[in-house]
Design a protein around this motif. Structure first.
Motif, mmCIF file in Angstrom:
data_model
loop_
_atom_site.group_PDB
_atom_site.id
_atom_site.type_symbol
_atom_site.label_atom_id
_atom_site.label_comp_id
_atom_site.label_asym_id
_atom_site.label_seq_id
_atom_site.Cartn_x
_atom_site.Cartn_y
_atom_site.Cartn_z
ATOM 1 N N ASN A 1 4.344 -3.943 16.132
ATOM 2 C CA ASN A 1 4.316 -3.077 15.077
ATOM 3 C C ASN A 1 4.813 -4.067 13.754
ATOM 4 O OD1 ASN A 1 5.763 -1.585 17.811
ATOM 5 N ND2 ASN A 1 3.979 -0.576 16.441
ATOM 6 N N PHE A 2 5.006 -2.985 12.371
ATOM 7 C CA PHE A 2 6.088 -4.125 11.252
ATOM 8 C C PHE A 2 5.975 -2.813 10.419
ATOM 9 C CE2 PHE A 2 1.377 -3.089 10.543
ATOM 10 C CZ PHE A 2 0.795 -2.840 9.198
ATOM 11 N N LEU A 3 6.713 -3.016 9.478
ATOM 12 C CA LEU A 3 7.203 -2.083 8.635
ATOM 13 C C LEU A 3 6.822 -2.451 6.891
ATOM 14 C CD1 LEU A 3 11.024 -2.295 9.346
ATOM 15 C CD2 LEU A 3 9.310 -0.465 9.523
ATOM 16 N N TYR A 4 6.183 -1.719 6.294
ATOM 17 C CA TYR A 4 5.941 -2.100 4.839
ATOM 18 C C TYR A 4 7.415 -1.958 3.955
ATOM 19 C CZ TYR A 4 1.191 -2.701 3.753
ATOM 20 O OH TYR A 4 -0.422 -3.183 3.907
ATOM 21 N N GLY A 5 7.567 -2.242 2.946
ATOM 22 C CA GLY A 5 8.666 -2.338 2.048
ATOM 23 C C GLY A 5 9.072 -0.636 2.423
ATOM 24 N N ALA B 1 -6.135 -0.041 11.264
ATOM 25 C CA ALA B 1 -4.627 0.416 10.788
ATOM 26 C C ALA B 1 -3.990 1.510 11.279
ATOM 27 C CB ALA B 1 -4.538 0.423 9.479
ATOM 28 N N SER B 2 -2.660 1.565 11.011
ATOM 29 C CA SER B 2 -1.899 2.631 12.173
ATOM 30 C C SER B 2 -1.339 3.611 10.485
ATOM 31 C CB SER B 2 -0.589 1.912 12.919
ATOM 32 O OG SER B 2 0.286 1.538 11.774
ATOM 33 N N ILE B 3 -1.161 4.331 10.641
ATOM 34 C CA ILE B 3 0.321 4.910 9.795
ATOM 35 C C ILE B 3 1.330 4.161 8.944
ATOM 36 C CG2 ILE B 3 -0.099 7.052 10.788
ATOM 37 C CD1 ILE B 3 2.843 7.118 10.941
ATOM 38 N N PHE B 4 1.551 3.313 10.072
ATOM 39 C CA PHE B 4 2.764 2.606 8.992
ATOM 40 C C PHE B 4 2.044 0.857 7.900
ATOM 41 C CE2 PHE B 4 5.833 4.780 11.628
ATOM 42 C CZ PHE B 4 6.698 4.238 11.094
ATOM 43 N N SER B 5 0.882 0.976 8.702
ATOM 44 C CA SER B 5 -0.092 -0.403 7.878
ATOM 45 C C SER B 5 -0.570 0.450 6.964
ATOM 46 C CB SER B 5 -1.290 -0.925 8.974
ATOM 47 O OG SER B 5 -2.290 0.244 9.236
ATOM 48 N N GLN B 6 -0.819 1.686 6.517
ATOM 49 C CA GLN B 6 -1.289 2.434 5.105
ATOM 50 C C GLN B 6 -0.690 2.287 3.759
ATOM 51 O OE1 GLN B 6 -5.147 3.586 5.114
ATOM 52 N NE2 GLN B 6 -4.855 3.154 6.948
ATOM 53 N N PRO B 7 -1.394 1.445 3.062
ATOM 54 C CA PRO B 7 -1.023 0.989 2.247
ATOM 55 C C PRO B 7 -0.620 2.260 0.826
ATOM 56 C CG PRO B 7 -3.144 0.136 1.833
ATOM 57 C CD PRO B 7 -3.392 0.691 2.915
ATOM 58 N N THR B 8 0.365 2.008 -0.080
ATOM 59 C CA THR B 8 0.639 3.842 -0.521
ATOM 60 C C THR B 8 -0.693 3.182 -1.783
ATOM 61 O OG1 THR B 8 2.040 2.105 -1.999
ATOM 62 C CG2 THR B 8 2.699 3.071 -0.263
ATOM 63 N N TYR C 1 -2.231 -5.785 1.907
ATOM 64 C CA TYR C 1 -2.383 -7.260 2.519
ATOM 65 C C TYR C 1 -1.689 -6.778 4.091
ATOM 66 C CZ TYR C 1 3.315 -5.893 2.384
ATOM 67 O OH TYR C 1 3.897 -4.891 2.423
ATOM 68 N N GLU C 2 -1.486 -7.869 4.762
ATOM 69 C CA GLU C 2 -1.723 -8.033 6.103
ATOM 70 C C GLU C 2 -0.233 -8.238 6.478
ATOM 71 O OE1 GLU C 2 -2.600 -6.146 9.243
ATOM 72 O OE2 GLU C 2 -3.720 -5.734 8.099
ATOM 73 N N PRO C 3 0.315 -7.683 6.985
ATOM 74 C CA PRO C 3 2.216 -8.035 6.764
ATOM 75 C C PRO C 3 2.182 -8.954 8.714
ATOM 76 C CG PRO C 3 2.167 -5.502 6.657
ATOM 77 C CD PRO C 3 0.576 -6.218 6.989
ATOM 78 N N HIS C 4 3.196 -9.308 8.615
ATOM 79 C CA HIS C 4 3.281 -10.109 9.920
ATOM 80 C C HIS C 4 3.800 -8.492 10.800
ATOM 81 C CE1 HIS C 4 2.817 -13.760 8.951
ATOM 82 N NE2 HIS C 4 3.762 -14.188 8.073
ATOM 83 N N ARG C 5 2.769 -8.933 12.807
ATOM 84 C CA ARG C 5 3.363 -7.253 13.264
ATOM 85 C C ARG C 5 4.685 -8.618 14.399
ATOM 86 N NH1 ARG C 5 -0.999 -3.620 12.696
ATOM 87 N NH2 ARG C 5 -2.114 -4.261 11.209
#
Length: 324
Positions: free
Chosen positions: A235-239, A275-282, A288-292
């Motif tokens: 899992n990861f968090l976008y800004g 992609a998951s719903i948390f990985s969809q860019p706005t 970009y692909e953040p660290h998970r």
């Protein structure tokens, strides 16, 4: 390094072991829950920032105390039961017994005290002052205190009756005249998540910084809300999501690095790029692909103080080698 000195002070004084022993006595004499449930509303809110955002100050123990209160409540109460108090702040098996502090740190002034400075406060007094300070912080959260996580009655002269505080639910007391008292939640996907008892019983709650605790709790919630993603890709968090939780970028980046070094998180290697719903860019330009990351529970069986000291000492030695 200030943190290394602080942990050594706690190790030398036996603070973490003593607090952990008090918590274990509580746990063994009660329902012995394997985990406690925490509502997501602690770090998500319809009116941002959420209550957790007010607990990220590295000084003081407000976040730690609230989580300890949730643990204490679950040890006594069944799912659905509402908060009942009665435990004194000071004295044997009082709230102050559940808290470990650095004897060289003065919570009231927010400064570290020199070893050659005469003090009229023993550790018991310092713990008591920090607990009272935590309760005052928890009482003042939110505009008009609608996110307050405790309620403290007062005497006619305005003095607070700390022993009689009431615990509020994770979203705060609310805006109605009748406060929303805490009740033990049932674990429901999207509503609450579990925190293993080892986090409390082995001293991790005492040694992690507030931003580290918050980051770890968020990844705990994500891992249980999206278990498939967690196991396969991490899992990861976008800004934008991180900001909604009240975490600044620098605090989050430092926290996740520390949690990985302490063995509470690990960098995941995604099995796919789906992609998951948390990985969809706005927006397309933000692709970009953040660290998970994946949550690791094995380290919770270790003593948190020993593990943290070991890792921080190793880091210090590595830094000295590079400088030389």
């Amino acid at each position: 390094m200030r943190r290394h000195r602080r942990l050594n002070e706690m190790k030398k004084g036996g603070q973490v072991d003593a607090a952990s022993e008090a918590l274990r006595e509580l746990w063994e004499a009660s329902k012995q829950p394997k985990s406690i449930a925490i509502r997501h509303s602690l770090f998500s809110s319809k009116e941002p920032p959420p209550p957790m955002a007010g607990l990220l100050n590295p000084r003081g123990i407000a976040m730690r105390f609230y989580l300890l209160a949730l643990f204490e409540a679950r040890c006594r109460l069944d799912v659905g039961e509402e908060w009942t108090g009665g435990r004194p702040i000071a004295g044997r098996r009082g709230w102050a017994d559940f808290v470990a502090i650095d004897g060289a740190y003065d919570g009231e002034s927010g400064k570290y005290m020199r070893s050659d400075t005469k003090q009229d406060r023993d550790l018991e007094t310092l713990r008591l002052r920090q607990v009272q300070g935590a309760l005052r912080t928890l009482e003042k959260l939110g505009a008009d205190r609608h996110q307050a996580l405790v309620d403290i009655p007062t005497k006619d002269n305005g003095h607070r009756i700390y022993d009689a505080f009431s615990l509020m639910t994770e979203s705060g007391r609310g805006r109605l005249q009748t406060p929303d008292h805490y009740s033990v939640p049932k674990v429901e996907r999207g509503q609450a998540f579990r925190v293993p008892a080892g986090f409390f019983l082995n001293g991790w709650i005492q040694v992690l910084h507030p931003a580290e605790i918050a980051t770890w709790l968020i990844f705990q919630a994500l891992s249980q809300h999206f278990p498939g993603k967690h196991d396969d890709e991490g899992n990861f968090l976008y800004g934008d999501v991180r900001k909604s939780f009240g975490l600044r970028r620098d605090a989050y980046e430092d926290a996740r690095r520390r949690l990985c070094s302490f063995g509470l998180l690990r960098l995941a290697r995604p099995k796919s790029e789906e992609a998951s719903i948390f990985s969809q860019p706005t927006a397309p330009r933000e692709r970009y692909e953040p660290h998970r990351y994946q949550v690791v529970h094995g380290s919770l069986g270790e003593k948190g103080l020993d593990r943290c000291l070991k890792e921080i000492t190793f880091l210090q030695n590595e830094l000295r080698k590079r400088k030389s």
